[in-house]
Design an enzyme around this catalytic site. Structure first.
Site, mmCIF file in Angstrom:
data_model
loop_
_atom_site.group_PDB
_atom_site.id
_atom_site.type_symbol
_atom_site.label_atom_id
_atom_site.label_comp_id
_atom_site.label_asym_id
_atom_site.label_seq_id
_atom_site.Cartn_x
_atom_site.Cartn_y
_atom_site.Cartn_z
ATOM 1 N N GLY A 42 43.397 41.627 37.877
ATOM 2 C CA GLY A 42 42.649 42.796 38.332
ATOM 3 C C GLY A 42 41.216 42.474 38.699
ATOM 4 C CG ASP A 44 38.512 39.305 33.816
ATOM 5 O OD1 ASP A 44 37.436 38.759 34.093
ATOM 6 O OD2 ASP A 44 39.135 39.096 32.753
ATOM 7 C CB THR A 133 41.815 53.282 35.113
ATOM 8 O OG1 THR A 133 41.179 52.509 36.142
ATOM 9 C CG2 THR A 133 40.800 54.153 34.394
ATOM 10 C CE1 TYR A 136 43.977 44.729 28.948
ATOM 11 C CE2 TYR A 136 41.835 45.480 28.224
ATOM 12 C CZ TYR A 136 42.762 44.475 28.371
ATOM 13 O OH TYR A 136 42.459 43.197 27.925
HETATM 14 P P1 ADP Z 1 41.796 46.966 32.888
HETATM 15 O O1 ADP Z 1 42.503 45.748 32.357
HETATM 16 O O2 ADP Z 1 40.511 47.272 32.145
HETATM 17 O O3 ADP Z 1 42.695 48.146 33.024
HETATM 18 P P2 ADP Z 1 41.997 46.270 35.719
HETATM 19 O O4 ADP Z 1 41.246 45.178 36.384
HETATM 20 O O5 ADP Z 1 43.477 46.116 35.584
HETATM 21 O O6 ADP Z 1 41.262 46.521 34.323
HETATM 22 O O7 ADP Z 1 41.726 47.634 36.503
HETATM 23 C C1 ADP Z 1 40.591 48.418 36.355
HETATM 24 C C2 ADP Z 1 40.349 49.180 37.645
HETATM 25 O O8 ADP Z 1 39.688 48.326 38.572
HETATM 26 C C3 ADP Z 1 41.623 49.674 38.336
HETATM 27 O O9 ADP Z 1 41.439 51.034 38.664
HETATM 28 C C4 ADP Z 1 41.716 48.804 39.591
HETATM 29 O O10 ADP Z 1 42.251 49.531 40.682
HETATM 30 C C5 ADP Z 1 40.264 48.487 39.855
HETATM 31 N N1 ADP Z 1 39.990 47.241 40.603
HETATM 32 C C6 ADP Z 1 40.734 46.113 40.666
HETATM 33 N N2 ADP Z 1 40.128 45.182 41.439
HETATM 34 C C7 ADP Z 1 38.969 45.749 41.882
HETATM 35 C C8 ADP Z 1 37.896 45.318 42.721
HETATM 36 N N3 ADP Z 1 37.896 44.103 43.269
HETATM 37 N N4 ADP Z 1 36.864 46.181 42.955
HETATM 38 C C9 ADP Z 1 36.862 47.414 42.394
HETATM 39 N N5 ADP Z 1 37.827 47.877 41.588
HETATM 40 C C10 ADP Z 1 38.883 47.067 41.344
#
Ligand code: ADP
Length: 186
Positions: A42, A44, A133, A136
């Site tokens: 995601g 991260d 969101t 997790y």
């Molecule tokens: P978590 O493990 O905390 O749930 P995720 O990375 O899976 O974190 O997702 C958190 C949110 O970030 C999601 O709503 C996802 O759509 C969004 N997301 C993922 N990649 C990006 C990005 N490059 N820029 C902005 N938002 C993102």
């Protein structure tokens, strides 16, 4: 085009928009990290891919010196931002919704502790992704209410932070946030 639509709240101190957080040029972008601080999927994964190895190196140092057992949920730490256009990355660990006994308090802490760290460093602008969101599993409607209330609460007693951005990967996620945000009511 995504990114053209922007919503403003709290006398323009808060901006809600869609886009990719790795393109944001601010003092600090927030990483929805996991407790290992060693990267994941995601947002991260996107931050570490675009930012390069130096971010991971700093995270490794933080792990070995301050958090050998991992960064606790709701806490936040800061690193530089490597090749990213922002100056710093604040790494915070959101709750796994189904596994947490107090997901609301932990999610709120992610936002409050990230803002407190920003302020402590003398920084003035920050971009948050929708922490927890994604993988997790935090319901987006509830996360919108909690995160907007937390930011509003913090900004009410702060006069140093100039800009807080909530960024959403998709327009539909941004719409859910707009419908459920609580900036206007405490
Ligand atoms: P978590 O493990 O905390 O749930 P995720 O990375 O899976 O974190 O997702 C958190 C949110 O970030 C999601 O709503 C996802 O759509 C969004 N997301 C993922 N990649 C990006 C990005 N490059 N820029 C902005 N938002 C993102």
């Amino acid at each position: 085009m995504n990114g053209c639509l922007m919503h403003r709240f709290l006398s323009n101190r808060v901006i809600v928009k869609s886009g990719d957080i790795t393109n944001e040029k601010v003092d600090a972008i927030v990483n929805a990290a996991n407790s290992s601080l060693l990267g994941g999927g995601g947002v991260d994964g996107a931050i570490h891919r675009a930012g390069g190895c130096s971010i991971l190196e700093e995270c490794r140092k933080i792990r070995s010196t301050r958090y050998p057992d991992g960064l606790p949920t709701g806490e936040a730490v800061i690193t530089t931002a490597g090749n990213l256009p922002s100056k710093y990355v604040i790494h915070t660990v959101g709750p796994v919704y189904s596994a947490s006994s107090q997901p609301e308090a932990e999610l709120k802490n992610c936002y409050l502790n990230s803002l407190a760290l920003l302020k402590k460093q003398g920084l003035r602008s920050i971009v948050f992704p929708a922490i927890s969101t994604g993988v997790y599993g935090y319901p987006k409607e509830e996360a919108a209410a909690i995160s907007s209330l937390a930011v509003r609460q913090f900004l009410e007693t702060d006069d140093t932070i100039e800009k807080v951005v909530f960024i959403f990967y998709s327009l539909s996620d941004m719409d859910v946030f707009i419908k459920n945000q609580k900036f206007a009511q405490l």
